[in-house]
Design an enzyme around this catalytic site. Structure first.
Site, PDB file in Angstrom:
ATOM      1  CE1 TYR A 128     -43.312 -62.365 -47.762  1.00 46.50           C
ATOM      2  CE2 TYR A 128     -43.999 -62.204 -50.024  1.00 46.50           C
ATOM      3  CZ  TYR A 128     -43.121 -62.082 -49.060  1.00 46.50           C
ATOM      4  OH  TYR A 128     -42.077 -61.229 -49.600  1.00 46.50           O
ATOM      5  CG  ASN A 161     -44.515 -52.341 -45.294  1.00 43.74           C
ATOM      6  OD1 ASN A 161     -45.167 -53.000 -44.517  1.00 43.74           O
ATOM      7  ND2 ASN A 161     -43.085 -52.345 -45.345  1.00 43.74           N
ATOM      8  CG  HIS A 195     -46.816 -59.581 -41.847  1.00 46.72           C
ATOM      9  ND1 HIS A 195     -47.355 -58.930 -40.893  1.00 46.72           N
ATOM     10  CD2 HIS A 195     -46.198 -58.635 -42.769  1.00 46.72           C
ATOM     11  CE1 HIS A 195     -46.893 -57.574 -41.031  1.00 46.72           C
ATOM     12  NE2 HIS A 195     -46.334 -57.536 -41.958  1.00 46.72           N
TER      13      HIS A 195
END
Length: 201
Positions: free
Chosen positions: A21, A73, A26
């Site tokens: 990531y 999340n 994000h």
């Protein structure tokens, strides 16, 4: 943590842990707190509860920088645990996150508000019981035609976008320093809607 002065602020950069990531849209929140740490000759690697942290001085204040390790999340689990441990209120929290509704290169400071569909922000609001915390939103732009939102936010910046992304991340770090040193209103006046080249970054 015992033996350490209590920070005046917690700056939570939101993102996903793991090498796959790194450099994605994000993870601009992670990147922003990394910039803040590097400016002070530090890095974010201390493990506290569900996060990686570092303590640095910004202006006249001690600040805890954090990168939740719970995945985006569930960011609120890490944030709530640290706020509780430190005995801090949500008013001490600054969350830095990506924003689809802002063009790449723009940032915006908000004193509170809804999640705008950002699940990391929604998780924090749910876990700490309020949406009254400061946000620094870093624009990543909308996905191009035919690209799903999830694919867009988890994609790296293109070569043509990388400089604008770096500038925006640096600008977001400047905004955090302004919030800590001069307050949210001053940061909103200085940074909202600005592009890095217009703000002198």
């Amino acid at each position: 943590m015992q033996g350490s002065p209590r920070p005046a602020f917690v700056v939570a950069g939101l993102g996903n842990p793991g090498g796959q990531y790194e450099g994605t849209r994000h993870n601009v929140g992670f990147d922003t707190v990394d910039v803040l740490a590097a400016r002070k000759g530090s890095d974010i690697r201390r493990r506290e509860f569900l996060a990686l942290t570092a303590r640095v001085e910004l202006g006249r204040s001690m600040v805890l920088l954090m990168k939740p390790q719970t995945f985006m999340n569930a960011s609120g689990r890490a944030v709530a645990a640290l706020l509780e441990d430190l005995g801090l209120t949500p008013g001490s929290l600054i969350a830095v996150h990506d924003d689809l509704d802002l063009d790449l290169g723009r940032i915006r400071v908000r004193p509170e508000g809804g999640s705008g569909g950002h699940r990391g922000i929604a998780s924090i609001a749910e876990e700490i019981g309020t949406s009254a915390f400061v946000r620094v939103r870093v624009g990543i732009g909308r996905p191009p035609a035919g690209c799903e939102v999830i694919d867009h936010v988890l994609s790296p910046f293109t070569e043509d976008e990388k400089q604008a992304a770096r500038d925006a991340i640096a600008l977001a770090a400047d905004a955090v320093e302004t919030i800590v040193d001069r307050g949210v209103t001053a940061a909103m006046q200085a940074f909202n809607g600005a592009r890095p080249e217009l703000a002198g970054a």
